[in-house]
Design a protein around this motif. Sequence first.
Motif, mmCIF file in Angstrom:
data_model
loop_
_atom_site.group_PDB
_atom_site.id
_atom_site.type_symbol
_atom_site.label_atom_id
_atom_site.label_comp_id
_atom_site.label_asym_id
_atom_site.label_seq_id
_atom_site.Cartn_x
_atom_site.Cartn_y
_atom_site.Cartn_z
ATOM 1 N N HIS A 156 0.834 -1.364 -0.172
ATOM 2 C CA HIS A 156 -0.029 -0.001 -0.043
ATOM 3 C C HIS A 156 0.904 1.261 0.204
ATOM 4 O O HIS A 156 0.157 2.617 -0.251
ATOM 5 N N HIS A 157 2.116 1.101 0.136
ATOM 6 C CA HIS A 157 2.989 2.370 0.222
ATOM 7 C C HIS A 157 3.225 2.885 -1.253
ATOM 8 O O HIS A 157 3.633 4.028 -1.558
ATOM 9 N N ILE A 158 2.873 1.955 -2.281
ATOM 10 C CA ILE A 158 3.078 2.396 -3.737
ATOM 11 C C ILE A 158 1.815 2.714 -4.243
ATOM 12 O O ILE A 158 0.873 1.986 -4.212
ATOM 13 N N THR A 159 1.715 3.944 -4.918
ATOM 14 C CA THR A 159 0.682 4.533 -5.781
ATOM 15 C C THR A 159 1.094 4.858 -6.913
ATOM 16 O O THR A 159 2.483 5.200 -7.112
ATOM 17 N N TYR A 160 0.096 4.938 -7.790
ATOM 18 C CA TYR A 160 0.449 5.383 -8.845
ATOM 19 C C TYR A 160 -0.696 6.747 -9.567
ATOM 20 O O TYR A 160 -1.797 6.504 -8.925
ATOM 21 N N ARG A 161 -0.529 7.335 -10.437
ATOM 22 C CA ARG A 161 -1.284 8.395 -11.114
ATOM 23 C C ARG A 161 -1.012 8.508 -12.423
ATOM 24 O O ARG A 161 0.434 8.575 -12.866
ATOM 25 N N PHE A 162 -1.961 8.906 -13.214
ATOM 26 C CA PHE A 162 -1.533 9.493 -14.638
ATOM 27 C C PHE A 162 -1.825 10.929 -14.654
ATOM 28 O O PHE A 162 -2.866 11.552 -14.242
ATOM 29 N N VAL A 163 -0.945 11.578 -15.334
ATOM 30 C CA VAL A 163 -1.014 13.293 -15.473
ATOM 31 C C VAL A 163 -0.704 13.419 -17.071
ATOM 32 O O VAL A 163 0.434 13.378 -17.618
ATOM 33 N N ASP A 164 -1.672 14.342 -17.540
ATOM 34 C CA ASP A 164 -1.606 14.625 -18.869
ATOM 35 C C ASP A 164 -0.715 15.791 -18.987
ATOM 36 O O ASP A 164 -0.981 16.730 -18.174
ATOM 37 N N ILE A 165 0.102 15.733 -19.687
ATOM 38 C CA ILE A 165 1.224 16.843 -19.689
ATOM 39 C C ILE A 165 0.459 18.041 -20.071
ATOM 40 O O ILE A 165 0.946 19.153 -19.799
ATOM 41 N N ASP A 166 -0.065 18.241 -21.195
ATOM 42 C CA ASP A 166 -0.604 19.382 -21.733
ATOM 43 C C ASP A 166 -1.741 20.039 -20.649
ATOM 44 O O ASP A 166 -1.799 21.065 -20.741
ATOM 45 N N SER A 167 -2.483 19.225 -19.993
ATOM 46 C CA SER A 167 -3.633 19.624 -18.834
ATOM 47 C C SER A 167 -2.871 20.151 -17.605
ATOM 48 O O SER A 167 -3.412 20.914 -16.941
ATOM 49 N N HIS A 168 -1.929 19.650 -17.170
ATOM 50 C CA HIS A 168 -0.946 19.797 -15.909
ATOM 51 C C HIS A 168 0.541 20.269 -16.222
ATOM 52 O O HIS A 168 1.427 19.544 -15.768
ATOM 53 N N PRO A 169 0.965 21.131 -16.886
ATOM 54 C CA PRO A 169 2.247 21.705 -17.107
ATOM 55 C C PRO A 169 2.806 22.120 -15.756
ATOM 56 O O PRO A 169 3.968 21.837 -15.612
ATOM 57 N N GLU A 170 1.933 22.548 -14.723
ATOM 58 C CA GLU A 170 2.475 23.028 -13.531
ATOM 59 C C GLU A 170 2.916 21.612 -12.679
ATOM 60 O O GLU A 170 4.195 21.887 -11.989
ATOM 61 N N ILE A 171 2.613 20.388 -12.943
ATOM 62 C CA ILE A 171 3.280 19.231 -12.407
ATOM 63 C C ILE A 171 4.618 19.093 -12.835
ATOM 64 O O ILE A 171 5.474 18.331 -12.232
#
Length: 574
Positions: A156-171
């Motif tokens: 449970h210490h490992i998590t994942y996420r998808f981040v769209d580069i175009d929608s979230h340039p701040e990340i």
Amino acid sequence: MEENNNEKISVSGADLLKDVVADEKAAKTAPKDTEKDKKDKDKKKDKKEKKTKDGKKFNAKKLKHGTMATVFTCVFVALLVLVNVVTTMLFDRYPITIDLTSNKIYSVSNDTEDYVKKVNVDVQVTIFADENTYTNYSSYNKQAVELLKNYCKLNHHITYRFVDIDSHPEIVKEYTDTISQFDMIFETKTKVDGKEISRTRKLGMLDLLTFTDEFEQKLSQSGYSIDTLAQQAGGDLSFLSYYGSYVESSNAEQAFTSALMTVTDPNPVYVTILTGRSELTQLTYFQTLLTANGYNVNTVDITSEDIPADTDVVVIPAPKTDYLEEDIKKVSDFLNNGGNLGKQLLYIASYGQEDTPNLDEFLSEYGLSVGKGVICESDSGKYYNSPCITVASTVSDNFTQDVSTEKPAILSALCRPVNTLFDEQDMVSTDAYLKSSDSAYTANVDISQTTGQVNIGDALVKGQQNYMAVGSKAKFTDDNKTLYSNVIAVGSEGMLSDTYLQYSQYQNSEYFISVINGLTGKTAGITITPKTITGNVFDITQQQKTVLKWTFCLGVPVVVLIVGIIIWARRKNK
């Protein structure tokens, strides 16, 4: 006035008297009930009273059964809905999947599973892409996501996420690495002296794939590597659009486990491979093994660059030409480490090398020398196909902690003998780690350029030979501790060739990882076999998954509820 009132009263009384007389006459003239009529009336009265009592009993019984049926139906439906809700929550938190593919492409190896379960820090994996776009790009992308889900399921210490580069340039701006579409970042955050320290490891699409040996050899012969060609092509995705047909297998598990080790290891180990002297081997798979086992691997051109200060292990991979004095000084200074020692060098010799007097002199400082000819075996039980393709008869117990068998078989080809010049001298000691049988000998060989046939000459030296030896330089500290720098000399690049490292019947890969783990003090490594994705696999689409989810979570409970209501209504009306 008085007369009128009396008159009114008299008239009313007369009328009343007439009515009483009329009623008496009617009563006398009316027919009297017979005895039979009285009995019939009594029977009807009793029957009506009994029917009333029976009706009351029936209504009470009907009400009782109806109430119980309603209660049971409501409880059953409630339990069914509760089970579905709880099951859905559990499946979301701990997804249950069954890998029905022939070579378990969606499953992790036992070694990886053991390691992942021991991770005790939070690791976030960010995939820079839209989820549907990423998973639909290729079967290898889909396999990578399914593997990542299994990692998260194991810990449970490992998590994942998808981040769209175009929608979230701040990340994207939060990371110092250059982020491209489909890149992955493994990240941990820890506090040191009150400050939050982030450790990251970036993986590109090419890190998740293995290409055919023929393709890599052609690139090497042309002076290219996959990384350099990908840069020229404009990135991993552009490279794959041209050369995707040369992909042979998935490297996702190695890449994920390696990245996990890198960001969770409190003491990361850095390996630098030296180039620039016409090296006779690229050590492609060996680098893959090191990376898969959590080592940070990079290459340095010894002719123009310095060895990075944070390097723990230097590898010299069979240079065809000799090192210059300034090259030797860089290596020597690295091992001395300002007098603190604690560094490791893996020197790989080759039968194809030219004379290397500078390297030979350097090795002698650590009590080692590489002899002439190659090791051959006269006993057919000690070699494989050819007398000069041999299996080590004696393996030292030193640093075999991560080898899965008590008697590892180490295969070598055209291996030069590695001689020890002394046992111990001036704080330097030597030890032979891999030895041949007593029936071995050394001989010069001639390899045909056209057929590849190997012709073995006369014996040069007969008796037991060393395939690999270690020279250790020691230093005692003021607090009674001993520091070491070690030079491991291997007589042939064949032992570390891509082919030999992948042979399952030999333990070359396990052995060399174990030795480096032991010398560097690193935790046990993991040897992972790449997975080839071929043919059709059992799977369902995302739309089918959604249909099944709502069918079992909502459809089934609603149907049961409707059936329960119908049964209740029918019973109520009976």
